[in-house]
Design an enzyme around this catalytic site. Sequence first.
Site, mmCIF file in Angstrom:
data_model
loop_
_atom_site.group_PDB
_atom_site.id
_atom_site.type_symbol
_atom_site.label_atom_id
_atom_site.label_comp_id
_atom_site.label_asym_id
_atom_site.label_seq_id
_atom_site.Cartn_x
_atom_site.Cartn_y
_atom_site.Cartn_z
ATOM 1 N N HIS A 133 2.623 12.457 -42.472
ATOM 2 C CA HIS A 133 1.645 13.521 -42.664
ATOM 3 C C HIS A 133 2.370 14.861 -42.578
ATOM 4 C CE1 HIS A 133 -2.336 15.240 -42.811
ATOM 5 N NE2 HIS A 133 -1.948 16.083 -41.866
ATOM 6 N N SER B 70 8.935 11.914 -54.191
ATOM 7 C CA SER B 70 10.269 12.291 -53.694
ATOM 8 C C SER B 70 10.593 11.537 -52.403
ATOM 9 C CB SER B 70 10.370 13.808 -53.492
ATOM 10 O OG SER B 70 9.538 14.220 -52.446
ATOM 11 N N LEU C 14 -2.921 8.839 -51.157
ATOM 12 C CA LEU C 14 -4.102 9.641 -50.827
ATOM 13 C C LEU C 14 -5.353 8.843 -50.470
ATOM 14 C CD1 LEU C 14 -3.742 12.669 -53.252
ATOM 15 C CD2 LEU C 14 -2.980 12.402 -50.897
HETATM 16 C C1 GRF Z 1 4.381 14.622 -48.696
HETATM 17 O O1 GRF Z 1 4.404 15.939 -48.311
HETATM 18 C C2 GRF Z 1 3.663 13.782 -47.684
HETATM 19 O O2 GRF Z 1 3.761 14.248 -46.404
HETATM 20 C C3 GRF Z 1 2.237 13.892 -48.142
HETATM 21 O O3 GRF Z 1 2.313 13.862 -49.539
HETATM 22 C C4 GRF Z 1 3.556 14.421 -49.940
HETATM 23 C C5 GRF Z 1 4.176 13.476 -50.906
HETATM 24 O O4 GRF Z 1 5.250 14.046 -51.585
HETATM 25 N N1 GRF Z 1 1.421 12.885 -47.530
HETATM 26 P P1 GRF Z 1 6.152 13.186 -52.538
HETATM 27 O O5 GRF Z 1 5.260 12.536 -53.567
HETATM 28 O O6 GRF Z 1 6.863 12.170 -51.711
HETATM 29 O O7 GRF Z 1 7.107 14.157 -53.169
#
Ligand code: GRF
Length: 301
Positions: free
Chosen positions: A213, A122, A194
Amino acid sequence: MFQKLQSKWKVGGWQLFLIFCVFAITGTLTAYISRQITGWLDIDRTSPWFWVLKILVLIFGYQIIILIISFPFGQFSFFWNYEKKILRRFGVSFPGNDSTVSGNTSEVSLTRIAIFASGAGSNAQKIIDRFRNHLYIKVSLVVCNKPGAGVLSIAQKEKIPFIVIDKERFFRSDAYIPVLKEHEIDFIVLAGFLWKIPTELVRAFPNKIVNIHPALLPKYGGKGMYGQFVHEAVINAGDKESGITIHFVDEQYDHGAAIFQAKCLVVDTDTATSLAEKIHVLEHIHFPRVVEEVIEVQRAR
Ligand code: GRF
């Protein structure tokens, strides 16, 4: 000196070694060929033609030979980009993949972003939306470590090139630096990625990698602190506020200099899921804007 070259050319240590080999072999070969040619043509050293010919071979022959030699060393795309830069200075343009945007009166260089993401994407989507029609910032590549991740469908839908990376190559080989170079990437945005970023990659993009983060660093950061684990830890600790941190990436998890933080309240009824939703809202509001501001500041330097 080597580190400076690595970051200037955005290459890893091993690739830098291969590039030096190509330069060395090309230099020797060009000198040898120019000696042979003047020998075959039997041109005397005192003749001006001797020097004209030598200079022509050194200028043009060198460029051709370097491309040929770069091939077996797997460095063709590096040297071809290098040649393109030289040719652009002489007014040659390369349709479809130019690094400049022509305006009415001036030329602006493009800053190309690679988004690294492992999940739904997202944040990646919001960043893509922000820069879709931007004059000089472009999302040029999506890098993902999870086959089937939502972010890959986004890249496909948005017609942005994407790659699914392999752990072994990322951590123990060239960290995909040649691929980033091939796509002329200038800036990396980690949007829910990750894996830790290997040192080679950090060095190739100094202060050019930012991460988001989902907590107020330095609290709740480090290995294993991602997604729901972060929000559960915040709730279990009884914190009354949480938020987001956008920071530069260095060799340690969630450690580089902070660029921006935004907070939200944590209320008694919050669960990890409801907190994650609040955090996502903050991320979507701020992340694309902050990325743009960081790039603007760096471009102005
Ligand atoms: C986000 O909350 C970001 O802070 C964390 O992973 C999540 C990713 O969400 N590191 P998305 O895939 O962008 O919806």
